[in-house]
Enzyme design. Sequence first.
Site, mmCIF file in Angstrom:
data_model
loop_
_atom_site.group_PDB
_atom_site.id
_atom_site.type_symbol
_atom_site.label_atom_id
_atom_site.label_comp_id
_atom_site.label_asym_id
_atom_site.label_seq_id
_atom_site.Cartn_x
_atom_site.Cartn_y
_atom_site.Cartn_z
ATOM 1 C CD GLN A 1 -6.441 -4.445 4.239
ATOM 2 O OE1 GLN A 1 -7.673 -5.163 4.577
ATOM 3 N NE2 GLN A 1 -6.683 -3.121 4.127
ATOM 4 C CG ASP B 1 0.717 -1.949 6.283
ATOM 5 O OD1 ASP B 1 -0.346 -2.043 7.027
ATOM 6 O OD2 ASP B 1 0.342 -1.508 5.008
ATOM 7 C CB CYS C 1 -3.710 3.206 -1.655
ATOM 8 S SG CYS C 1 -4.716 4.511 -1.411
ATOM 9 C CG HIS D 1 -2.118 0.867 1.152
ATOM 10 N ND1 HIS D 1 -1.711 2.022 1.532
ATOM 11 C CD2 HIS D 1 -3.398 0.856 1.185
ATOM 12 C CE1 HIS D 1 -2.805 2.928 1.514
ATOM 13 N NE2 HIS D 1 -3.828 2.115 1.503
ATOM 14 C CE LYS E 1 -7.347 -0.171 6.325
ATOM 15 N NZ LYS E 1 -8.150 0.249 5.163
#
Length: 408
Positions: free
Chosen positions: A201, A198, A362, A121, A224
């Site tokens: 997700q 990261d 993104c 991303h 999220k």
Amino acid sequence: MNVQAIREQFPILHQEVNGHPLVYLDNAASSQKPRSVIDAMVRYYEMDNANVHRGVHTLGSRATDAYEGAREKTAAFLHAASPQEIIFTRGTTTALNLVASGYARTACGEGDEIVITPMEHHSNLIPWQQAAKATGATLKYIPLQPDGSISLADAEKTITSRTKVVSISHVSNVLAVINPIKEIAEIAHRNHAIMVVDGAQSTPHMRVDVQDLNCDFYAFSGHKMCGPTGIGALYGKKALLEAMEPIEFGGEMIDHVDLYESTWKELPYKFEGGTPIIAGAVGLGAAIDFLQEIGMDAIEQHGQKLSAYAYDRLRAMDDITIYGPEKNRAGLVTFNLDEVHPHDLATVLDTKGIAIRAGHHCCQPLMRWLNVSSTARASFYLYNTEEDVDRLIDALHQTKEFFGYAIG
């Protein structure tokens, strides 16, 4: 997992959009919020609203307890060694920028390397571009396999003794790839580099144990994972956080201020300048309670089941291209309907009450690797059902008819 009972706790799902019951399949962008999270934030504003750490009055004490209680919940949720290792931020983007600016710009220099992947991303790509430019370090990429995954052999070749930072998404927001973070962290540490993850997700969908992963930094966003927008966190190993300098300065993060010099508070406060995101932290704590009551293992299994079901149903259609590996997928599926722009597809689906994401997500370098300008993405969460997937597939068939296709 009783999905119907879970759905009852999300007020936004009980509405019609364009004359159809809402099917919300844009969870990788942002999830919906259960009543318990909404109520926790309303209760804070109605009963406890005050600044934290400063006042000795009752409201200030209650607000501080709620804020620091959320930090303790977050530390436990990630299996951090201490709440001191949890820095509240605006989200994943801010957290990754904190590492890129606060750590990499002092740890890296001319000839050093920063390693990422083409699937990242922009939030886990641009900060490292800027860090490389500022320090003279070289930005390197672990290549992707034909299905979009990465191999440990390629990671071994790309990460060298010159590498100072490796930063990789735990789960791709486009390809649904689940990356082998623990194994890559071992490679990074063997080369005396740090491992940054990261987790935007992954944190909402699976059990995360930062100590087991042995990552040095881990970033995620609350919105999220059933929490509010504008709140997230950075986990960092205590020794690294203590060695880092803050990148925001002002009230709350200081210990002593003189006319020409200042010193900083202990962890985690030296990285939380100004009035923090108090209500957001309260909401995040409530979201963690909600998810843990359901169980992260059950949530992960549900998401993977829906992803596999959607993948199989899409694969049975003509004129559909699906991106990412067939197996070991997280809870989303990215695809294109041949000869139909993803934005047109999403617009037609919206007329039927179905919300998906369309665009480059993104991830413009990844789009170029896929040889497309954009894609459509359906992403699932704990309140979605196979009936939601069926509604999507039926709408795709109708969209094909609308654009002049013969149904396959």
